[in-house]
Motif scaffolding. Structure first.
Motif, PDB file in Angstrom:
ATOM      1  N   GLY A 147     -99.945  46.354 -62.467  1.00 33.85           N
ATOM      2  CA  GLY A 147    -100.383  46.759 -61.138  1.00 33.85           C
ATOM      3  C   GLY A 147    -100.462  45.552 -60.220  1.00 33.85           C
ATOM      4  O   GLY A 147    -100.918  44.481 -60.633  1.00 33.85           O
ATOM      5  N   VAL A 148    -100.016  45.713 -58.987  1.00 31.42           N
ATOM      6  CA  VAL A 148    -100.043  44.625 -58.008  1.00 31.42           C
ATOM      7  C   VAL A 148    -100.746  45.119 -56.750  1.00 31.42           C
ATOM      8  O   VAL A 148    -100.354  46.141 -56.174  1.00 31.42           O
ATOM      9  CB  VAL A 148     -98.623  44.141 -57.647  1.00 31.42           C
ATOM     10  CG1 VAL A 148     -98.701  43.006 -56.621  1.00 31.42           C
ATOM     11  CG2 VAL A 148     -97.879  43.687 -58.897  1.00 31.42           C
ATOM     12  N   VAL A 149    -101.784  44.402 -56.339  1.00 26.86           N
ATOM     13  CA  VAL A 149    -102.521  44.740 -55.121  1.00 26.86           C
ATOM     14  C   VAL A 149    -102.294  43.623 -54.113  1.00 26.86           C
ATOM     15  O   VAL A 149    -102.770  42.497 -54.290  1.00 26.86           O
ATOM     16  CB  VAL A 149    -104.028  44.910 -55.397  1.00 26.86           C
ATOM     17  CG1 VAL A 149    -104.764  45.281 -54.110  1.00 26.86           C
ATOM     18  CG2 VAL A 149    -104.260  45.960 -56.470  1.00 26.86           C
ATOM     19  N   THR A 150    -101.536  43.921 -53.076  1.00 24.51           N
ATOM     20  CA  THR A 150    -101.224  42.946 -52.039  1.00 24.51           C
ATOM     21  C   THR A 150    -100.603  43.689 -50.866  1.00 24.51           C
ATOM     22  O   THR A 150    -100.458  44.915 -50.903  1.00 24.51           O
ATOM     23  CB  THR A 150    -100.261  41.860 -52.565  1.00 24.51           C
ATOM     24  OG1 THR A 150    -100.132  40.826 -51.588  1.00 24.51           O
ATOM     25  CG2 THR A 150     -98.885  42.433 -52.865  1.00 24.51           C
ATOM     26  N   ALA A 198    -104.399  54.811 -62.285  1.00 28.45           N
ATOM     27  CA  ALA A 198    -103.034  55.224 -62.616  1.00 28.45           C
ATOM     28  C   ALA A 198    -102.608  54.741 -63.992  1.00 28.45           C
ATOM     29  O   ALA A 198    -101.668  55.283 -64.584  1.00 28.45           O
ATOM     30  CB  ALA A 198    -102.067  54.710 -61.552  1.00 28.45           C
ATOM     31  N   GLY A 199    -103.282  53.717 -64.495  1.00 30.48           N
ATOM     32  CA  GLY A 199    -102.986  53.205 -65.822  1.00 30.48           C
ATOM     33  C   GLY A 199    -102.060  52.008 -65.811  1.00 30.48           C
ATOM     34  O   GLY A 199    -100.842  52.159 -65.691  1.00 30.48           O
ATOM     35  N   VAL A 200    -102.629  50.818 -65.900  1.00 28.40           N
ATOM     36  CA  VAL A 200    -101.847  49.584 -65.997  1.00 28.40           C
ATOM     37  C   VAL A 200    -102.454  48.724 -67.098  1.00 28.40           C
ATOM     38  O   VAL A 200    -103.610  48.906 -67.484  1.00 28.40           O
ATOM     39  CB  VAL A 200    -101.836  48.800 -64.658  1.00 28.40           C
ATOM     40  CG1 VAL A 200    -101.134  49.594 -63.569  1.00 28.40           C
ATOM     41  CG2 VAL A 200    -103.256  48.425 -64.223  1.00 28.40           C
ATOM     42  N   ASP A 201    -101.662  47.794 -67.604  1.00 30.94           N
ATOM     43  CA  ASP A 201    -102.147  46.883 -68.648  1.00 30.94           C
ATOM     44  C   ASP A 201    -102.661  45.573 -68.068  1.00 30.94           C
ATOM     45  O   ASP A 201    -103.473  44.888 -68.684  1.00 30.94           O
ATOM     46  CB  ASP A 201    -101.021  46.579 -69.644  1.00 30.94           C
ATOM     47  CG  ASP A 201    -100.533  47.838 -70.344  1.00 30.94           C
ATOM     48  OD1 ASP A 201    -101.387  48.662 -70.725  1.00 30.94           O
ATOM     49  OD2 ASP A 201     -99.312  47.997 -70.477  1.00 30.94           O
ATOM     50  N   VAL A 202    -102.149  45.212 -66.894  1.00 35.81           N
ATOM     51  CA  VAL A 202    -102.536  43.979 -66.214  1.00 35.81           C
ATOM     52  C   VAL A 202    -102.562  44.267 -64.716  1.00 35.81           C
ATOM     53  O   VAL A 202    -101.762  45.069 -64.218  1.00 35.81           O
ATOM     54  CB  VAL A 202    -101.546  42.820 -66.494  1.00 35.81           C
ATOM     55  CG1 VAL A 202    -101.966  41.559 -65.740  1.00 35.81           C
ATOM     56  CG2 VAL A 202    -101.468  42.522 -67.974  1.00 35.81           C
ATOM     57  N   LEU A 203    -103.459  43.592 -64.012  1.00 38.13           N
ATOM     58  CA  LEU A 203    -103.541  43.758 -62.563  1.00 38.13           C
ATOM     59  C   LEU A 203    -103.372  42.393 -61.908  1.00 38.13           C
ATOM     60  O   LEU A 203    -104.023  41.422 -62.311  1.00 38.13           O
ATOM     61  CB  LEU A 203    -104.890  44.376 -62.183  1.00 38.13           C
ATOM     62  CG  LEU A 203    -105.099  44.861 -60.748  1.00 38.13           C
ATOM     63  CD1 LEU A 203    -106.213  45.902 -60.712  1.00 38.13           C
ATOM     64  CD2 LEU A 203    -105.457  43.718 -59.802  1.00 38.13           C
ATOM     65  N   VAL A 224    -114.988  40.388 -55.638  1.00 37.03           N
ATOM     66  CA  VAL A 224    -115.308  39.646 -56.866  1.00 37.03           C
ATOM     67  C   VAL A 224    -115.957  40.563 -57.898  1.00 37.03           C
ATOM     68  O   VAL A 224    -115.610  40.534 -59.087  1.00 37.03           O
ATOM     69  CB  VAL A 224    -116.232  38.457 -56.546  1.00 37.03           C
ATOM     70  CG1 VAL A 224    -116.609  37.717 -57.828  1.00 37.03           C
ATOM     71  CG2 VAL A 224    -115.557  37.499 -55.569  1.00 37.03           C
ATOM     72  N   ARG A 225    -116.881  41.397 -57.466  1.00 41.79           N
ATOM     73  CA  ARG A 225    -117.559  42.296 -58.407  1.00 41.79           C
ATOM     74  C   ARG A 225    -116.589  43.338 -58.975  1.00 41.79           C
ATOM     75  O   ARG A 225    -116.692  43.723 -60.144  1.00 41.79           O
ATOM     76  CB  ARG A 225    -118.744  42.976 -57.728  1.00 41.79           C
ATOM     77  CG  ARG A 225    -119.899  42.025 -57.434  1.00 41.79           C
ATOM     78  CD  ARG A 225    -121.160  42.763 -57.002  1.00 41.79           C
ATOM     79  NE  ARG A 225    -122.246  41.840 -56.720  1.00 41.79           N
ATOM     80  CZ  ARG A 225    -123.020  41.291 -57.654  1.00 41.79           C
ATOM     81  NH1 ARG A 225    -122.822  41.584 -58.932  1.00 41.79           N
ATOM     82  NH2 ARG A 225    -123.991  40.470 -57.319  1.00 41.79           N
ATOM     83  N   PRO A 233    -107.163  42.984 -67.720  1.00 41.46           N
ATOM     84  CA  PRO A 233    -107.113  41.606 -67.222  1.00 41.46           C
ATOM     85  C   PRO A 233    -106.610  41.548 -65.781  1.00 41.46           C
ATOM     86  O   PRO A 233    -105.718  42.304 -65.391  1.00 41.46           O
ATOM     87  CB  PRO A 233    -106.128  40.921 -68.177  1.00 41.46           C
ATOM     88  CG  PRO A 233    -106.098  41.772 -69.396  1.00 41.46           C
ATOM     89  CD  PRO A 233    -106.331  43.172 -68.927  1.00 41.46           C
ATOM     90  N   VAL A 234    -107.202  40.638 -65.005  1.00 38.61           N
ATOM     91  CA  VAL A 234    -106.826  40.465 -63.603  1.00 38.61           C
ATOM     92  C   VAL A 234    -106.300  39.047 -63.410  1.00 38.61           C
ATOM     93  O   VAL A 234    -106.938  38.078 -63.828  1.00 38.61           O
ATOM     94  CB  VAL A 234    -108.022  40.712 -62.659  1.00 38.61           C
ATOM     95  CG1 VAL A 234    -107.613  40.477 -61.204  1.00 38.61           C
ATOM     96  CG2 VAL A 234    -108.561  42.126 -62.840  1.00 38.61           C
ATOM     97  N   ILE A 235    -105.148  38.948 -62.767  1.00 39.66           N
ATOM     98  CA  ILE A 235    -104.561  37.648 -62.434  1.00 39.66           C
ATOM     99  C   ILE A 235    -104.685  37.441 -60.933  1.00 39.66           C
ATOM    100  O   ILE A 235    -104.269  38.288 -60.143  1.00 39.66           O
ATOM    101  CB  ILE A 235    -103.076  37.584 -62.844  1.00 39.66           C
ATOM    102  CG1 ILE A 235    -102.943  37.726 -64.361  1.00 39.66           C
ATOM    103  CG2 ILE A 235    -102.442  36.278 -62.373  1.00 39.66           C
ATOM    104  CD1 ILE A 235    -101.505  37.831 -64.835  1.00 39.66           C
ATOM    105  N   SER A 236    -105.266  36.322 -60.536  1.00 40.20           N
ATOM    106  CA  SER A 236    -105.363  35.972 -59.119  1.00 40.20           C
ATOM    107  C   SER A 236    -104.132  35.173 -58.732  1.00 40.20           C
ATOM    108  O   SER A 236    -103.826  34.151 -59.348  1.00 40.20           O
ATOM    109  CB  SER A 236    -106.628  35.153 -58.857  1.00 40.20           C
ATOM    110  OG  SER A 236    -106.626  34.655 -57.534  1.00 40.20           O
TER     111      SER A 236
END
Length: 239
Positions: A147-150, A198-203, A224-225, A233-236
Motif C-alpha cells: 500500500g502506498v499513501v501519497t 483493503a489488505g496489504v503486507d507493507v505500507l 504518528v499515532r 510494517p510502515v515505511i516512511s
C-alpha cells in the motif's frame, strides 16, 4: 489615569488597602498593551486550562497568566526555561495585591514555535514508548501487495512504483492524499486506514522533498499515532 488622579489620603483619613490596590490596577491598565521578553522560570496549567507562569529578566520577576481561550490557540506549551516574547496588559490581582501580566499572545524569542511544538510532541510520544525499538515490525521478504499513501499527482509516486517494480513485480494499492496543507494530516490518516482495510503486507507513506514547513503534515500527532497502531510494517519515504 494620571498620577494626579490618585485618591487623597492623610493621617486622619487614610486609604483602605482595597483603594490602593484598585487604584494601582487602574494606573497599570492605563499603560495599554505592552510587549515583553524574558525567560520562563516556572509554569503551571491546572484543569481550568489557564496557564500561569513567571518571566525573569536581569534579576526581576513578573508573574503572568494566559487565559485558557488564548492558551488553546498556542502551537506550543509554555514551559520553564523558554525565552519568550509576550504581549499583554499589566494589572493587579486584587486578592494578592500583586502586579502581573495578563498575556494574550506569546512566541519564542529564540527557536520558532513550530520547532518547539515538534520537540514537545516528540518528548510526549517518546515518554509513551511510541519510538521503542520493540515496536518496529519486521518487513516481509516477499510482500504480496504494497500500500502506498501519497499524492497521486506528485513525482514521488512514480519513483516509488518504479523502484518496487525494478526489485520485485508486486501488486500496489495507491491511496491518493494531500501531502501538505491543512487537510493533509486527515487525508494521510484516511489513506492509511483505507489500504490497511483493503489488505496489504507493507505500507509506504511519503512524498518528495520540500522545506520543513512543507513536511509538517508528516509530523502531525494523528499521523504518528496512526502509524504506531498500524497492524502492518510502515515505511516512511519522506524527502
Amino acid at each position: 489615569m494620571a498620577l494626579e488622579d490618585r485618591p487623597a489620603s492623610s493621617r486622619e483619613q487614610p486609604l483602605g488597602v482595597a483603594d490602593v490596590v484598585r487604584w494601582s490596577g487602574r494606573m497599570l491598565d492605563g499603560i495599554g498593551l505592552v510587549w515583553l521578553e524574558g525567560e520562563v522560570t516556572q509554569s503551571s496549567r491546572p484543569g481550568s486550562g489557564h496557564t500561569y507562569f513567571a518571566l525573569q529578566d536581569r534579576g526581576c520577576v513578573l508573574a503572568a497568566v494566559m487565559w485558557g481561550r488564548d492558551a488553546q490557540r498556542m502551537r506550543f506549551k509554555i514551559e520553564a526555561g523558554q525565552r519568550l516574547r509576550v504581549r499583554g496588559r499589566l494589572g493587579v490581582y486584587d486578592r494578592d495585591g500583586k502586579m502581573q501580566l495578563y498575556c494574550d499572545f506569546a512566541e519564542p524569542a529564540g527557536h520558532g514555535a513550530e520547532a518547539i511544538a515538534l520537540e514537545q510532541l516528540k518528548a510526549k510520544l517518546a515518554a509513551e514508548g511510541m519510538f521503542a525499538l520493540e515496536k518496529k515490525r519486521p518487513l516481509p521478504r516477499f510482500p504480496r501487495r504494497i500500500g502506498v499513501v501519497t499524492s497521486a499527482h506528485g513525482a514521488a509516486i512514480h519513483d516509488i512504483i518504479r523502484t518496487i517494480h525494478r526489485r520485485m513485480p508486486t501488486a500496489i494499492l495507491i491511496a491518493d492524499a494531500a501531502v501538505q496543507g491543512p487537510n493533509a494530516p486527515a487525508q494521510l490518516v484516511q489513506g492509511m486506514a483505507m489500504v490497511v482495510r483493503a489488505g496489504v503486507d507493507v505500507l509506504i507513506i511519503g512524498r518528495g522533498g520540500g522545506s520543513a514547513t512543507d513536511l509538517t503534515a508528516f509530523n502531525h500527532e494523528r499521523v504518528v499515532r496512526t502509524i504506531s497502531r498500524c497492524p502492518v510494517p510502515v515505511i516512511s519515504a519522506v524527502g
